[in-house]
Design a protein around this motif. Structure first.
Motif, PDB file in Angstrom:
ATOM      1  N   ALA A  18     -12.775   3.618   9.499  1.00  0.00           N
ATOM      2  CA  ALA A  18     -12.359   4.382   8.323  1.00  0.00           C
ATOM      3  C   ALA A  18     -10.847   4.517   8.295  1.00  0.00           C
ATOM      4  O   ALA A  18     -10.165   4.389   9.299  1.00  0.00           O
ATOM      5  CB  ALA A  18     -13.016   5.768   8.350  1.00  0.00           C
ATOM      6  N   LEU A  19     -10.311   4.779   7.100  1.00  0.00           N
ATOM      7  CA  LEU A  19      -8.885   5.025   6.936  1.00  0.00           C
ATOM      8  C   LEU A  19      -8.513   6.311   7.672  1.00  0.00           C
ATOM      9  O   LEU A  19      -9.110   7.356   7.463  1.00  0.00           O
ATOM     10  CB  LEU A  19      -8.581   5.165   5.444  1.00  0.00           C
ATOM     11  N   LYS A  31       1.309   6.747   5.500  1.00  0.00           N
ATOM     12  CA  LYS A  31       0.712   5.541   6.065  1.00  0.00           C
ATOM     13  C   LYS A  31      -0.582   5.189   5.339  1.00  0.00           C
ATOM     14  O   LYS A  31      -0.826   4.018   5.001  1.00  0.00           O
ATOM     15  CB  LYS A  31       0.444   5.737   7.555  1.00  0.00           C
ATOM     16  N   ALA A  32      -1.404   6.185   5.081  1.00  0.00           N
ATOM     17  CA  ALA A  32      -2.654   5.939   4.353  1.00  0.00           C
ATOM     18  C   ALA A  32      -2.365   5.502   2.926  1.00  0.00           C
ATOM     19  O   ALA A  32      -3.023   4.599   2.389  1.00  0.00           O
ATOM     20  CB  ALA A  32      -3.512   7.201   4.357  1.00  0.00           C
ATOM     21  N   ALA A  33      -1.383   6.143   2.279  1.00  0.00           N
ATOM     22  CA  ALA A  33      -1.017   5.759   0.912  1.00  0.00           C
ATOM     23  C   ALA A  33      -0.539   4.316   0.867  1.00  0.00           C
ATOM     24  O   ALA A  33      -0.850   3.578  -0.080  1.00  0.00           O
ATOM     25  CB  ALA A  33       0.054   6.704   0.378  1.00  0.00           C
ATOM     26  N   LYS A  34       0.213   3.898   1.864  1.00  0.00           N
ATOM     27  CA  LYS A  34       0.682   2.510   1.926  1.00  0.00           C
ATOM     28  C   LYS A  34      -0.493   1.540   1.960  1.00  0.00           C
ATOM     29  O   LYS A  34      -0.517   0.539   1.225  1.00  0.00           O
ATOM     30  CB  LYS A  34       1.565   2.326   3.164  1.00  0.00           C
ATOM     31  N   ALA A  35      -1.470   1.825   2.797  1.00  0.00           N
ATOM     32  CA  ALA A  35      -2.642   0.949   2.893  1.00  0.00           C
ATOM     33  C   ALA A  35      -3.393   0.902   1.563  1.00  0.00           C
ATOM     34  O   ALA A  35      -3.860  -0.167   1.132  1.00  0.00           O
ATOM     35  CB  ALA A  35      -3.561   1.435   4.008  1.00  0.00           C
ATOM     36  N   LEU A  36      -3.502   2.039   0.888  1.00  0.00           N
ATOM     37  CA  LEU A  36      -4.232   2.091  -0.372  1.00  0.00           C
ATOM     38  C   LEU A  36      -3.441   1.455  -1.506  1.00  0.00           C
ATOM     39  O   LEU A  36      -4.026   0.822  -2.402  1.00  0.00           O
ATOM     40  CB  LEU A  36      -4.582   3.541  -0.702  1.00  0.00           C
ATOM     41  N   ASN A 358      -6.643  -4.493   5.056  1.00  0.00           N
ATOM     42  CA  ASN A 358      -7.469  -4.677   3.860  1.00  0.00           C
ATOM     43  C   ASN A 358      -8.461  -3.519   3.760  1.00  0.00           C
ATOM     44  O   ASN A 358      -9.656  -3.674   3.994  1.00  0.00           O
ATOM     45  CB  ASN A 358      -8.206  -6.016   3.909  1.00  0.00           C
ATOM     46  N   VAL A 359      -7.954  -2.355   3.385  1.00  0.00           N
ATOM     47  CA  VAL A 359      -8.793  -1.164   3.263  1.00  0.00           C
ATOM     48  C   VAL A 359      -9.545  -1.206   1.935  1.00  0.00           C
ATOM     49  O   VAL A 359      -8.948  -1.428   0.883  1.00  0.00           O
ATOM     50  CB  VAL A 359      -7.936   0.111   3.345  1.00  0.00           C
ATOM     51  N   VAL A 360     -10.841  -0.995   1.978  1.00  0.00           N
ATOM     52  CA  VAL A 360     -11.657  -0.928   0.768  1.00  0.00           C
ATOM     53  C   VAL A 360     -12.396   0.409   0.774  1.00  0.00           C
ATOM     54  O   VAL A 360     -12.788   0.915   1.825  1.00  0.00           O
ATOM     55  CB  VAL A 360     -12.659  -2.101   0.673  1.00  0.00           C
ATOM     56  N   CYS A 361     -12.576   0.969  -0.425  1.00  0.00           N
ATOM     57  CA  CYS A 361     -13.090   2.339  -0.520  1.00  0.00           C
ATOM     58  C   CYS A 361     -14.332   2.423  -1.388  1.00  0.00           C
ATOM     59  O   CYS A 361     -14.448   1.728  -2.408  1.00  0.00           O
ATOM     60  CB  CYS A 361     -12.017   3.261  -1.105  1.00  0.00           C
ATOM     61  N   GLY A 362     -15.232   3.303  -0.992  1.00  0.00           N
ATOM     62  CA  GLY A 362     -16.391   3.613  -1.807  1.00  0.00           C
ATOM     63  C   GLY A 362     -16.018   4.562  -2.939  1.00  0.00           C
ATOM     64  O   GLY A 362     -14.870   5.017  -3.059  1.00  0.00           O
ATOM     65  N   ASN A 378     -11.883   2.427  -7.678  1.00  0.00           N
ATOM     66  CA  ASN A 378     -12.070   3.088  -6.387  1.00  0.00           C
ATOM     67  C   ASN A 378     -10.755   3.170  -5.621  1.00  0.00           C
ATOM     68  O   ASN A 378     -10.430   4.206  -5.026  1.00  0.00           O
ATOM     69  CB  ASN A 378     -13.083   2.318  -5.533  1.00  0.00           C
ATOM     70  N   GLN A 379     -10.002   2.067  -5.632  1.00  0.00           N
ATOM     71  CA  GLN A 379      -8.743   2.040  -4.883  1.00  0.00           C
ATOM     72  C   GLN A 379      -7.709   2.960  -5.529  1.00  0.00           C
ATOM     73  O   GLN A 379      -6.954   3.643  -4.832  1.00  0.00           O
ATOM     74  CB  GLN A 379      -8.217   0.609  -4.807  1.00  0.00           C
ATOM     75  N   MET A 380      -7.683   2.992  -6.850  1.00  0.00           N
ATOM     76  CA  MET A 380      -6.724   3.848  -7.547  1.00  0.00           C
ATOM     77  C   MET A 380      -7.025   5.324  -7.327  1.00  0.00           C
ATOM     78  O   MET A 380      -6.117   6.131  -7.110  1.00  0.00           O
ATOM     79  CB  MET A 380      -6.719   3.523  -9.043  1.00  0.00           C
ATOM     80  N   THR A 381      -8.291   5.687  -7.385  1.00  0.00           N
ATOM     81  CA  THR A 381      -8.630   7.103  -7.193  1.00  0.00           C
ATOM     82  C   THR A 381      -8.324   7.548  -5.771  1.00  0.00           C
ATOM     83  O   THR A 381      -7.815   8.656  -5.545  1.00  0.00           O
ATOM     84  CB  THR A 381     -10.106   7.376  -7.523  1.00  0.00           C
ATOM     85  N   ALA A 382      -8.619   6.690  -4.795  1.00  0.00           N
ATOM     86  CA  ALA A 382      -8.324   7.044  -3.414  1.00  0.00           C
ATOM     87  C   ALA A 382      -6.826   7.203  -3.199  1.00  0.00           C
ATOM     88  O   ALA A 382      -6.375   8.160  -2.550  1.00  0.00           O
ATOM     89  CB  ALA A 382      -8.896   5.985  -2.470  1.00  0.00           C
ATOM     90  N   LEU A 383      -6.031   6.275  -3.754  1.00  0.00           N
ATOM     91  CA  LEU A 383      -4.578   6.389  -3.627  1.00  0.00           C
ATOM     92  C   LEU A 383      -4.073   7.659  -4.308  1.00  0.00           C
ATOM     93  O   LEU A 383      -3.229   8.381  -3.747  1.00  0.00           O
ATOM     94  CB  LEU A 383      -3.897   5.164  -4.237  1.00  0.00           C
ATOM     95  N   SER A 384      -4.598   7.963  -5.470  1.00  0.00           N
ATOM     96  CA  SER A 384      -4.151   9.153  -6.207  1.00  0.00           C
ATOM     97  C   SER A 384      -4.386  10.422  -5.408  1.00  0.00           C
ATOM     98  O   SER A 384      -3.495  11.263  -5.276  1.00  0.00           O
ATOM     99  CB  SER A 384      -4.884   9.253  -7.550  1.00  0.00           C
TER     100      SER A 384
END
Length: 483
Positions: A18-19, A31-36, A358-362, A378-384
């Motif tokens: 997991a992230l 760091k997490a935002a960068k990955a997303l 290559n982080v992918v999110c549910g 999914n990626q946009m909401t997680a980054l937001s």
């Protein structure tokens, strides 16, 4: 068989990491935002030879607006983290998609573009002006002028002839939605007016913000409890279509941000405080449901049913972004909002898997596992939701005194015009509107599955709630869908 089992084990291991996120650590959030951010921008190839700057490939006709939302998010990513990796392609997209008239009405989108779609590109430009994002070449359209152009274009479309005011969903008569007034188009126009009022200090923008909010508040799009419904179909003879009762995160979010900007612009006006508080109460009831812990953001209308379409998959990201705005613009809201952002960010990180490159999110943050869905939404909401946790670490948005973007009050093939008085132009209905809302409550309660709309919440935000009068209505009550 042994080889197959080995491959399955490798695949399983590949998807279990997991992230990593510690919402109490700025470094961890960045760091997490960068990955997303990296994972979201993998969907974009508009900077490649032969591709169109600002467009997301092979994503369908309704994707232009989401591209605008993505680049607005990338402006925010730079603002939050200082990482300029995507600045050049973001700047290129914002300028290119402005179109030949520099008003975000590019010719290749005339058949699909609505007022709400246009507004998301205007928000990206407005954020670039507010955050002092690196400016385009002086010969190219400038961010503040682009936002003003969209505002002027939309102000000219204000429609007093139907439903007593408001913007239509679509501005092309050939598009589906021409005969609808919806929450997101009007909420976005309200927010844009509020942001321009705060940035420029021009009273006309504030007058438009007041007028637009008043129209929304007295229409069936807003309930007495500040629940925000989706749309109102109408005809040439009256506004008698069934109200789209579905509630989406981005509808209430657009109003939350606008009210927060107006609260800040008016130096803490009690009226705007009450409105903002009422909208936050509604948000807590509907989109942070107690059945999922009360602090995790849920797109309640579609996520539990697993039927979110490609537009709806990114909606809650905008509410996350606009809740952060409220925490910054209206400090009294922070104790309410920051736990939502923190708990939701941690929950989002828990359903992101893959390797660090290559982080992918549910999609469903309220579940303790990745649901396997894959989408740029999914990626946009997680980054937001993750980067919004940096809101208290960054400077407030600039204004005309501290910003560097060049404006043009007459941009968009029209000048900045003062709004007519809303009280003088709105339609006075005959029937008792309060009675209409009693009927709404009855129908929703009877609808079983819609009973969650009626949950009430008693907390400090409810005290001294904003009392509103309803003069009457010919609106018909129903349960409708925008999409």
């Amino acid at each position: 068989m042994k080889l197959l089992r080995a491959l399955l084990v490798v695949q399983s291991l590949h998807h279990v990491s997991a992230l990593t996120l510690d919402v109490g650590s700025t470094a961890s959030i960045k760091k997490a935002a960068k990955a997303l951010a990296d994972s979201a921008m993998r969907y974009y190839d508009g900077d490649k030879p032969g591709s169109t700057p600002g467009l997301l490939p092979a994503a369908g006709e309704f994707n232009w607006w989401e591209a605008g939302a993505l680049f607005g998010q990338m402006v925010e990513y730079w603002y939050y983290t200082g990482d300029s990796t995507y600045n050049d392609m973001t700047k290129q997209a914002l300028v290119f998609q402005a179109g030949p008239s520099a008003n975000y009405e590019p010719e290749n989108q005339t058949r699909t573009e609505g007022n709400d779609d246009q507004a998301f590109w205007a928000f990206a430009a407005m954020s670039a002006a507010e955050f002092n994002f690196p400016n385009p070449d002086p010969k190219e359209p400038q961010y503040l002028a682009l936002a003003q152009a969209v505002f002027n274009r939309q102000a000219s479309r204000w429609d007093d002839k139907h439903c007593g005011g408001g913007l239509r969903w679509q501005f092309n008569p050939l598009n589906n939605g021409w005969m609808e007034k919806n929450a997101i188009s009007n909420g976005c126009f309200f927010q844009l007016a509020a942001r321009l009022a705060r940035y420029t200090k021009n009273a006309t923008y504030a007058q438009w913000a007041d007028k637009t909010y008043n129209w929304i508040a007295h229409s069936p799009l807003m309930s007495p409890q500040y629940d925000i419904y989706d749309n109102i179909p109408f005809t040439e003879t009256g506004c008698d279509g069934p109200i789209g009762q579905i509630q989406w995160t981005y509808n209430v979010g657009s109003l939350i941000a606008g009210a927060a900007y107006m609260y800040n612009h008016t130096n803490g006006s009690p009226a705007w405080k009450e409105r903002l508080s009422g909208l936050l109460n509604s948000t807590g009831r509907v989109f942070f449901p107690q059945q999922y812990g009360g602090q995790i953001l849920v797109e309640y209308a579609c996520e539990p049913r697993e039927n979110c379409n490609k537009d709806q998959r990114s909606f809650k990201g905008y509410l996350a972004r606009w809740l952060a705005v409220a925490a910054q613009m209206a400090p009294y809201t922070r104790d309410r909002i920051m736990p939502w952002l923190q708990k939701s960010a941690q929950a989002a990180a828990n359903v992101c898997t893959g390797d660090p490159s290559n982080v992918v999110c549910g999609r469903k943050w309220y579940e303790a596992k990745d649901d396997g869905t894959r989408d740029i939404g999914n990626q946009m909401t997680a980054l937001s939701i993750v980067q919004s946790n940096l809101i208290l670490n960054v400077r407030p948005p600039s204004d005309v005194h501290s910003g560097s973007s060049t404006g043009d009050p007459g941009a968009g093939n029209g000048g900045l015009t003062k709004p007519t008085d809303w009280e003088a132009t709105r339609v006075m209905m005959k029937a008792d509107k309060a009675g209409a809302w009693i009927l709404t409550v009855f129908l929703l309660a009877a609808a079983g599955g819609w009973g969650w709309f009626l949950v009430s919440e008693g907390d400090e935000f409810e005290k001294g709630g904003f009392a509103r009068q309803y003069e009457g209505s010919r609106w018909h009550v129903g349960v409708g869908h925008r999409y």
